[in-house]
Design an enzyme around this catalytic site. Structure first.
Site, PDB file in Angstrom:
ATOM      1  CB  CYS A 134      17.981  41.994  14.482  1.00 29.77           C
ATOM      2  SG  CYS A 134      17.718  43.771  14.636  1.00 29.77           S
ATOM      3  CG  ASP A 183       4.004  12.786   4.141  1.00 27.66           C
ATOM      4  OD1 ASP A 183       4.081  12.363   5.312  1.00 27.66           O
ATOM      5  OD2 ASP A 183       4.796  13.590   3.651  1.00 27.66           O
ATOM      6  CE  LYS A 203       5.174   5.575   6.583  1.00 27.18           C
ATOM      7  NZ  LYS A 203       5.303   7.044   6.569  1.00 27.18           N
ATOM      8  CE  LYS A 209      10.079   6.793   6.447  1.00 23.78           C
ATOM      9  NZ  LYS A 209       9.152   7.881   6.672  1.00 23.78           N
ATOM     10  CD  GLU A 254      -2.279  -1.366   2.846  1.00 25.11           C
ATOM     11  OE1 GLU A 254      -1.701  -0.769   3.774  1.00 25.11           O
ATOM     12  OE2 GLU A 254      -3.219  -2.149   3.022  1.00 25.11           O
ATOM     13  CE1 TYR A 263      -3.346   4.369   7.263  1.00 31.38           C
ATOM     14  CE2 TYR A 263      -3.330   2.408   8.639  1.00 31.38           C
ATOM     15  CZ  TYR A 263      -3.098   3.761   8.471  1.00 31.38           C
ATOM     16  OH  TYR A 263      -2.624   4.503   9.522  1.00 31.38           O
ATOM     17  CB  CYS A 295      19.766  43.898  11.419  1.00 30.22           C
ATOM     18  SG  CYS A 295      18.065  43.730  10.864  1.00 30.22           S
ATOM     19  CB  CYS A 322      14.356  45.767  13.837  1.00 34.63           C
ATOM     20  SG  CYS A 322      14.721  44.788  12.385  1.00 34.63           S
TER      21      CYS A 322
HETATM   22 ZN   LIG Z   1      16.989  44.681  12.604  1.00 39.69          ZN
END
Ligand SMILES: [Zn+2]
Length: 666
Positions: A424, A119, A117, A312, A115, A224, A406, A430
């Site tokens: 920062c 996600d 798999k 996998k 089957e 399943y 920054c 900012c």
């Molecule tokens: Zn900044």
């Protein structure tokens, strides 16, 4: 019609609607038009409205409309949901096969079911007499969360089966890729953060506290496995799946019965290349022994069944050219480098940006602008750069110098000890952080302010109208009208939406503050322990870190947060503008017997688990803390108590034995 006839008509309508729903969503082969279907549905709703005594929780009309809940109840699974061992390549698959052969040496005896798999999010559905009574997440395999109302909104989950059986079905809820892309496009337009992949989007949608959002998200399911009670249990897994399909469940048509390990291996190879054509994400193949008696004989390890393995698919990788590295500054000041690459197709989608993690990683891999780099997309993360193809490095590349300041405000970056991430430190000045905090404040899981998104916030901050979230509440219609392309009606909507957000539940407010490490889950836990911002602000490190589910790192971050001057100023302003900074206690909650009292539990109780005792205390309005302090009202002491008992004696806290405690709860 008399009542008896009405009841019969309602039941007949439900059967018809369930059947046509099944044909439409599960079989994709409708027999009647949408209009005819709507007519049946309308008649049912009308009859139910007129005769509410006949409404049942599993009526098709009940798929929608449930109210949001503050959290999910925990449920203990009847049958444990095991996780699977992984095979990371073909060799490990053969190793598993050889282990099976030790018990069943004759290879011709073995058939397998392969089957894909999916996600998504693993869930379990419980049916009694053919009626859906509960849907829950897998959780840790023993205890999950009750998400029944959310699962009911998924049209491919039958509310009533075609036979009145008792069973537990297991499956994977997922978001189909087209729905995922549509959702992200919508979020982009609304200025909301996009989901990294369908899996995050899907599981986030199922675990929404508001089922109406789950419904909008267009989820699907494949069943399943199932445990069928009684004598009707088929002898093989393949037959079980067929049986479940016959009951009305949606199963994955790509599953295959395989004779011998070669067929299994062929199946894995085939889907490794064809998986990108599917409308959903898959990251491997689950291989199961078909015969249920053989499954039983092979049994389980402590974690997983020996009769199944998850193969996998190898991760997808691609080569592309690194055009630039840019730093992005988040709302907490965290700086993340982002790679801009030449567009390349990877795992079914076109990639233009990739993650670089942090400065150390760039240095370690010696990644330079102009390099040809390997990018990889594992199932659940955004693509990242994993290495450089040195043979393709142009002669003129320069070592990448990680910026020291920054990129937004020019402040020198800082990095805490033992941390790899630069920050920062200019929290109040900012622009990137100011905007980030505002975007977080208005987001759906926080204060949920419609009409205010990324672009409006940019305009407001550019004009200097808003510096922190509290300024939003001082905006006037004229302020808004001074912005570009703004009309009266829109300005009014914006002001109304902002004002209307003043009374959000307390846990949303905590989340909206954007405290480092405090997301919506932690915010919810905090709201269960503190009922106002003042209470939370005055709590000390010891107290916060003793709360179940909150560690030292989070506690320290909370304490630091409230010490910042700009935070204190903002809270004052929020209060002044009338934003609700506390939990509205209902009259009922205030009058609960344990209201405002704090308990600590230690030692083993004879009559119940400690968790259960904790639940009882909370139900009666009390708080449960992990450590004793002078704020503790009672310490409940069972057998073999720990150091908390000594501490209680030391601090002269009232001590209750189990009998005292039980008497108090009566
Ligand atoms: Zn900044």
């Amino acid at each position: 019609m008399d009542k008896q006839e009405i009841k019969q008509r309602i039941e007949a309508l439900r059967n018809q609607i369930n059947y046509h729903n099944y044909l439409y969503y599960v079989k994709d082969a409708p027999e009647i038009s949408d209009k005819e279907f709507d007519e049946l549905f309308r008649e049912l709703k009308r009859l139910e409205q007129e005769n509410p005594e006949f409404i049942t929780p599993n009526s098709p009309s009940q798929r929608i409309g449930a109210e949001p809940s503050p959290g999910f109840e925990q449920v203990k699974h009847k049958y444990r949901l095991y996780s699977l061992d992984n095979a990371n390549d073909g060799e490990e698959l053969v190793e598993w096969y050889n282990r099976v052969r030790k018990t069943f040496p004759e290879p011709e005896q073995l058939t397998f079911v392969c089957e894909l798999k999916i996600d998504g999010l693993a869930i379990t559905l419980t049916y009694e007499d053919g009626n859906l009574v509960r849907g829950a997440t897998r959780g840790d395999g023993q205890v999950g969360e009750d998400i029944t109302t959310n699962l009911k909104t998924i049209n491919t989950i039958p509310l009533t089966l075609f036979k009145p059986v008792n069973l537990e079905a297991r499956g994977e809820v997922f978001m189909p890729i087209p729905s995922f892309e549509k959702l992200n496009e919508k979020r982009r337009h609304a200025g909301e953060p996009e989901f990294a992949n369908p899996r995050n989007a899907g599981s986030g949608s199922v675990r929404q506290l508001d089922p109406r959002i789950t419904r909008e998200r267009d989820l699907d399911i494949f069943i399943y496995a199932g445990t069928i009670e009684g004598n009707s249990c088929p002898p093989t897994h393949w037959e079980t799946i067929k049986y479940l399909r016959g009951l009305g469940f949606k199963t994955n048509p790509s599953s295959q019965l395989c004779h011998g390990i070669q067929e299994v291996s062929d199946y894995c190879n085939k889907w490794n290349t064809q998986r990108f054509d599917l409308p959903y994400a898959t990251d491997g193949v689950v291989v199961k022994i078909n015969d249920l008696h053989k499954q039983e004989k092979l049994g389980y390890t402590s974690r997983s069944p020996r009769w199944a393995i998850a193969y996998k698919f190898p991760p997808e990788q691609a080569l592309t050219k690194l055009i630039d590295i840019q730093l992005s500054v988040g709302r907490t000041g965290a700086v993340t480098p982002i790679a801009h690459v030449e567009p390349v197709k990877l795992a079914g989608s076109v990639v233009k940006r990739a993650s670089l993690h942090n400065a150390d990683e760039i240095k370690r891999l010696d990644i330079r602008i102009g390099d040809t780099v390997w990018i990889k997309k594992a199932a659940e993360i955004i693509p990242k750069i994993i290495g450089v193809n040195m043979t393709k490095r142009p002669p003129d590349t320069q070592l990448f110098e990680y910026p020291q300041t920054c990129p937004v405000c020019g402040t020198p970056l800082e990095r805490e000890q033992d941390e790899v991430i630069y920050y920062c430190p200019n929290h109040t000045g900012c622009e990137a952080q100011i905007r980030g905090r505002l975007e977080h404040w208005v987001s759906r899981d926080a204060m949920n302010i419609d009409w205010v998104g990324e672009s409006l916030i940019k305009q407001l901050t550019d004009k200097g109208l808003v510096k922190d979230p509290s300024d939003l509440y001082a905006l006037t219609q004229n302020d808004i009208l001074s912005l570009e392309r703004m009309g009266d009606k829109l300005a009014e909507n914006i002001i109304n939406a902002i004002q209307e957000s003043k009374n959000r539940p307390f846990y949303r407010l905590i989340n909206a503050l954007g405290i480092k490490y405090v997301g919506k889950e932690t915010a919810y836990i905090l709201s269960q322990n503190y009922h106002s911002i003042d209470e939370l602000k005055n709590a000390n490190f010891e107290e916060i870190s003793s709360i179940e589910g909150i560690g030292g790192k989070i506690a320290a971050s909370i304490v630091n947060f409230f010490q910042e001057q700009h935070v204190q100023d903002m809270l004052e302003k929020l209060k002044a503008y009338g934003v609700k900074l506390y939990e509205e206690k209902t009259e009922a909650a205030k009058s609960l017997p344990f209201a405002g009292q704090s308990f600590v539990l230690t030692g083993t109780l004879k009559s119940m688990e400690r968790n259960t005792a904790g639940e009882i205390i909370k139900k009666l309005g009390g708080k449960v803390s992990g450590s004793v302090s002078k704020n503790t009202d009672y310490v409940v002491v069972g057998e073999n108590p720990g150091s908390k008992y000594d501490k209680a004696l030391q601090l002269n806290v009232k001590i209750l034995n189990e009998d005292d405690f039980l008497k108090l709860t009566e």
